[in-house]
Design a protein around this motif. Structure first.
Motif, PDB file in Angstrom:
ATOM      1  N   LEU A   1      57.658  41.254   3.950  1.00 22.81           N
ATOM      2  CA  LEU A   1      57.730  39.884   3.448  1.00 22.81           C
ATOM      3  C   LEU A   1      56.346  39.390   3.022  1.00 22.81           C
ATOM      4  CD1 LEU A   1      60.205  38.295   6.020  1.00 22.81           C
ATOM      5  CD2 LEU A   1      60.688  38.933   3.651  1.00 22.81           C
ATOM      6  N   HIS A   2      55.354  39.653   3.856  1.00 21.72           N
ATOM      7  CA  HIS A   2      53.987  39.209   3.542  1.00 21.72           C
ATOM      8  C   HIS A   2      53.474  39.875   2.270  1.00 21.72           C
ATOM      9  CE1 HIS A   2      49.788  38.098   4.054  1.00 21.72           C
ATOM     10  NE2 HIS A   2      49.478  39.376   3.907  1.00 21.72           N
ATOM     11  N   VAL A   3      53.660  41.176   2.167  1.00 15.35           N
ATOM     12  CA  VAL A   3      53.129  41.927   1.028  1.00 15.35           C
ATOM     13  C   VAL A   3      53.820  41.517  -0.269  1.00 15.35           C
ATOM     14  CG1 VAL A   3      53.066  44.239  -0.007  1.00 15.35           C
ATOM     15  CG2 VAL A   3      52.303  43.901   2.347  1.00 15.35           C
ATOM     16  N   THR A   4      55.123  41.307  -0.230  1.00 19.31           N
ATOM     17  CA  THR A   4      55.839  40.943  -1.457  1.00 19.31           C
ATOM     18  C   THR A   4      55.405  39.574  -1.948  1.00 19.31           C
ATOM     19  OG1 THR A   4      57.735  42.230  -0.647  1.00 19.31           O
ATOM     20  CG2 THR A   4      58.109  40.805  -2.541  1.00 19.31           C
ATOM     21  N   GLU A   5      55.222  38.640  -1.017  1.00 19.61           N
ATOM     22  CA  GLU A   5      54.746  37.316  -1.421  1.00 19.61           C
ATOM     23  C   GLU A   5      53.300  37.391  -1.935  1.00 19.61           C
ATOM     24  OE1 GLU A   5      55.354  32.736   0.021  1.00 19.61           O
ATOM     25  OE2 GLU A   5      55.259  34.295   1.577  1.00 19.61           O
ATOM     26  N   GLU A   6      52.507  38.223  -1.306  1.00 20.89           N
ATOM     27  CA  GLU A   6      51.124  38.418  -1.754  1.00 20.89           C
ATOM     28  C   GLU A   6      51.101  39.057  -3.143  1.00 20.89           C
ATOM     29  OE1 GLU A   6      46.995  40.700  -0.339  1.00 20.89           O
ATOM     30  OE2 GLU A   6      48.823  40.911   0.838  1.00 20.89           O
ATOM     31  N   ALA A   7      52.014  39.998  -3.389  1.00 23.59           N
ATOM     32  CA  ALA A   7      52.094  40.640  -4.704  1.00 23.59           C
ATOM     33  C   ALA A   7      52.446  39.618  -5.783  1.00 23.59           C
ATOM     34  CB  ALA A   7      53.126  41.772  -4.668  1.00 23.59           C
TER      35      ALA A   7
ATOM     36  N   GLY B   1      66.002  26.921 -14.739  1.00 24.62           N
ATOM     37  CA  GLY B   1      65.027  27.151 -13.679  1.00 24.62           C
ATOM     38  C   GLY B   1      65.456  28.360 -12.874  1.00 24.62           C
ATOM     39  N   ASP B   2      64.503  29.205 -12.458  1.00 24.23           N
ATOM     40  CA  ASP B   2      64.838  30.470 -11.796  1.00 24.23           C
ATOM     41  C   ASP B   2      63.770  30.783 -10.756  1.00 24.23           C
ATOM     42  OD1 ASP B   2      66.006  32.933 -11.219  1.00 24.23           O
ATOM     43  OD2 ASP B   2      65.249  33.913 -13.026  1.00 24.23           O
ATOM     44  N   ASN B   3      64.209  31.012  -9.505  1.00 23.51           N
ATOM     45  CA  ASN B   3      63.254  31.402  -8.452  1.00 23.51           C
ATOM     46  C   ASN B   3      63.982  32.099  -7.321  1.00 23.51           C
ATOM     47  OD1 ASN B   3      62.633  28.215  -6.664  1.00 23.51           O
ATOM     48  ND2 ASN B   3      64.529  29.016  -7.476  1.00 23.51           N
ATOM     49  N   ALA B   4      63.216  32.805  -6.482  1.00 25.42           N
ATOM     50  CA  ALA B   4      63.809  33.578  -5.389  1.00 25.42           C
ATOM     51  C   ALA B   4      62.840  33.664  -4.219  1.00 25.42           C
ATOM     52  CB  ALA B   4      64.176  34.986  -5.870  1.00 25.42           C
ATOM     53  N   ARG B   5      63.413  33.897  -3.046  1.00 25.72           N
ATOM     54  CA  ARG B   5      62.612  34.049  -1.831  1.00 25.72           C
ATOM     55  C   ARG B   5      63.391  34.896  -0.838  1.00 25.72           C
ATOM     56  NH1 ARG B   5      61.393  28.502   0.704  1.00 25.72           N
ATOM     57  NH2 ARG B   5      60.654  28.220  -1.427  1.00 25.72           N
ATOM     58  N   SER B   6      62.683  35.674  -0.050  1.00 29.64           N
ATOM     59  CA  SER B   6      63.286  36.449   1.038  1.00 29.64           C
ATOM     60  C   SER B   6      62.839  35.871   2.367  1.00 29.64           C
ATOM     61  CB  SER B   6      62.883  37.928   0.949  1.00 29.64           C
ATOM     62  OG  SER B   6      63.362  38.511  -0.245  1.00 29.64           O
ATOM     63  N   ILE B   7      63.785  35.757   3.299  1.00 31.63           N
ATOM     64  CA  ILE B   7      63.500  35.169   4.607  1.00 31.63           C
ATOM     65  C   ILE B   7      64.079  36.060   5.697  1.00 31.63           C
ATOM     66  CG2 ILE B   7      63.410  32.801   3.747  1.00 31.63           C
ATOM     67  CD1 ILE B   7      66.286  32.433   4.784  1.00 31.63           C
ATOM     68  N   CYS B   8      63.508  35.953   6.887  1.00 34.15           N
ATOM     69  CA  CYS B   8      64.083  36.577   8.068  1.00 34.15           C
ATOM     70  C   CYS B   8      64.894  35.508   8.788  1.00 34.15           C
ATOM     71  CB  CYS B   8      62.997  37.143   8.971  1.00 34.15           C
ATOM     72  SG  CYS B   8      63.644  38.049  10.398  1.00 34.15           S
ATOM     73  N   VAL B   9      66.167  35.755   9.026  1.00 37.43           N
ATOM     74  CA  VAL B   9      67.079  34.729   9.507  1.00 37.43           C
ATOM     75  C   VAL B   9      67.148  34.716  11.034  1.00 37.43           C
ATOM     76  CG1 VAL B   9      69.475  33.914   9.482  1.00 37.43           C
ATOM     77  CG2 VAL B   9      68.450  34.846   7.404  1.00 37.43           C
ATOM     78  N   GLY B  10      66.997  33.530  11.612  1.00 39.99           N
ATOM     79  CA  GLY B  10      67.236  33.337  13.036  1.00 39.99           C
ATOM     80  C   GLY B  10      66.091  33.682  13.956  1.00 39.99           C
ATOM     81  N   GLN B  11      65.050  34.293  13.439  1.00 37.23           N
ATOM     82  CA  GLN B  11      63.908  34.668  14.270  1.00 37.23           C
ATOM     83  C   GLN B  11      62.741  35.022  13.356  1.00 37.23           C
ATOM     84  OE1 GLN B  11      66.124  38.025  16.007  1.00 37.23           O
ATOM     85  NE2 GLN B  11      64.572  39.410  15.179  1.00 37.23           N
ATOM     86  N   ASP B  12      61.558  35.102  13.946  1.00 36.31           N
ATOM     87  CA  ASP B  12      60.395  35.527  13.174  1.00 36.31           C
ATOM     88  C   ASP B  12      60.497  37.018  12.886  1.00 36.31           C
ATOM     89  OD1 ASP B  12      59.314  32.983  13.226  1.00 36.31           O
ATOM     90  OD2 ASP B  12      58.128  33.382  15.047  1.00 36.31           O
ATOM     91  N   ALA B  13      60.134  37.400  11.682  1.00 35.60           N
ATOM     92  CA  ALA B  13      60.114  38.814  11.327  1.00 35.60           C
ATOM     93  C   ALA B  13      59.019  39.526  12.110  1.00 35.60           C
ATOM     94  CB  ALA B  13      59.885  38.983   9.841  1.00 35.60           C
ATOM     95  N   THR B  14      59.266  40.782  12.443  1.00 32.59           N
ATOM     96  CA  THR B  14      58.280  41.589  13.165  1.00 32.59           C
ATOM     97  C   THR B  14      58.167  42.956  12.491  1.00 32.59           C
ATOM     98  OG1 THR B  14      59.970  42.452  14.674  1.00 32.59           O
ATOM     99  CG2 THR B  14      58.776  40.480  15.380  1.00 32.59           C
ATOM    100  N   GLY B  15      57.113  43.681  12.843  1.00 34.17           N
ATOM    101  CA  GLY B  15      56.965  45.055  12.384  1.00 34.17           C
ATOM    102  C   GLY B  15      56.965  45.196  10.881  1.00 34.17           C
ATOM    103  N   VAL B  16      57.656  46.220  10.399  1.00 34.60           N
ATOM    104  CA  VAL B  16      57.652  46.521   8.971  1.00 34.60           C
ATOM    105  C   VAL B  16      58.307  45.411   8.162  1.00 34.60           C
ATOM    106  CG1 VAL B  16      59.833  47.825   8.960  1.00 34.60           C
ATOM    107  CG2 VAL B  16      58.053  48.357   7.275  1.00 34.60           C
ATOM    108  N   ALA B  17      59.287  44.720   8.736  1.00 36.93           N
ATOM    109  CA  ALA B  17      59.935  43.617   8.017  1.00 36.93           C
ATOM    110  C   ALA B  17      58.939  42.495   7.751  1.00 36.93           C
ATOM    111  CB  ALA B  17      61.125  43.088   8.813  1.00 36.93           C
ATOM    112  N   ALA B  18      58.129  42.168   8.749  1.00 36.44           N
ATOM    113  CA  ALA B  18      57.112  41.133   8.566  1.00 36.44           C
ATOM    114  C   ALA B  18      56.094  41.562   7.522  1.00 36.44           C
ATOM    115  CB  ALA B  18      56.425  40.835   9.895  1.00 36.44           C
ATOM    116  N   ASP B  19      55.676  42.822   7.585  1.00 35.57           N
ATOM    117  CA  ASP B  19      54.724  43.338   6.605  1.00 35.57           C
ATOM    118  C   ASP B  19      55.311  43.259   5.198  1.00 35.57           C
ATOM    119  OD1 ASP B  19      52.986  43.920   8.674  1.00 35.57           O
ATOM    120  OD2 ASP B  19      53.510  46.054   8.751  1.00 35.57           O
TER     121      ASP B  19
END
Length: 258
Positions: free
Chosen positions: A129-135, A109-127
């Motif tokens: 994460l959203h875009v990569t998951e959408e892709a 089994g193989d899977n991966a995820r990216s997270i922002c640690v300790g706080q909500d992502a903002t700005g380009v980091a939030a974009d």
């Protein structure tokens, strides 16, 4: 890396892959919930070892082509293959990519995820994460019987490009079932010419790696593994293992709650 005959998995084999995929998905979920600022990436790797042991499986990464970690822990500009280190401390706001592989009952089994640690992502980091998951979702939508591998890559790349980001071209998805890497390779962009046709029973790991800046990468000369964006821009990585069916792909690495 993954040239050769493509495996069409039989129903009894798919049962085994499903179990390994669920084990990997559960380990990834537990890790995403557990990672906090102040931990080292070695701490995360040790936790992964414990969580993998709880599944009854073993790490699919440890020792693979000499890889020294239980999982891959990559931070910020690190695209993939980051090795847990006692001197690598996770800070609030870091983008941490966790890639988990579990071998269970002779299947992977193989899977991966990216997270922002300790706080909500903002700005380009939030974009990012959203875009990569959408892709990833766009790629999975194209993963169906009768389509081809290029349909997946084109869909992934379109989402990333539309946001002004780039997909890593030197690292690709792959078949995954009895072995970590099996044919076919699954690029996150469209290659010229023909590509393999998708057939029910194929099992793929689809894994967009998206950079804010250039798609080009470098490999750490000291450890020989850690892959970084060549311009030190942020990177994110999402991955699901999917079964091709006659209809919509079955996502094997969704965590089942019941």
């Amino acid at each position: 890396m993954t040239r050769g005959k493509i495996t069409i998995y039989q129903p009894e084999e798919i049962v085994g892959v499903r179990a390994a995929a669920q084990a990997s998905a559960m380990v990834l979920k537990r890790l995403c919930d557990a990672v906090t600022p102040g931990m080292t990436t070695a701490d995360v790797d040790h936790l992964a070892e414990e969580f993998i042991r709880d599944t009854g499986g073993k790490s699919a990464f440890l020792g693979y082509q000499g890889y020294p970690g239980q999982i891959c822990v990559s931070i910020n500009d690190e695209v993939v293959h980051g090795i847990g280190r006692a001197d690598r401390v996770i800070a609030p706001g870091d983008i941490v990519s966790l890639d988990v592989g579990v071998t269970l009952g002779g299947y992977v089994g193989d899977n991966a995820r990216s997270i922002c640690v300790g706080q909500d992502a903002t700005g380009v980091a939030a974009d990012l994460l959203h875009v990569t998951e959408e892709a990833l979702a766009a790629g999975i939508e194209q993963a169906r019987d009768g389509n081809c591998v290029n349909d997946i890559g084109r869909a992934v790349e379109q989402v990333a490009k539309r946001a002004g980001f780039s997909v890593v071209r030197d690292m690709v998805g792959h078949g995954c079932g009895r072995h970590m890497h099996e044919p076919p390779e699954v690029p996150n962009y469209r290659l010229p010419g023909h590509s393999p046709t998708l057939r029910a029973g194929m099992i793929l790991a689809i894994e967009p790696m998206v950079n804010v800046g250039t798609w080009r990468i470098t490999i750490d000369r000291r450890d020989g593994w850690t892959v970084r964006s060549a311009d030190a821009s942020l990177s994110a990585h999402f991955e699901h293992q999917v079964l091709i069916t006659k209809n919509q792909a079955e996502i094997l690495t969704w965590v089942k709650t019941a």
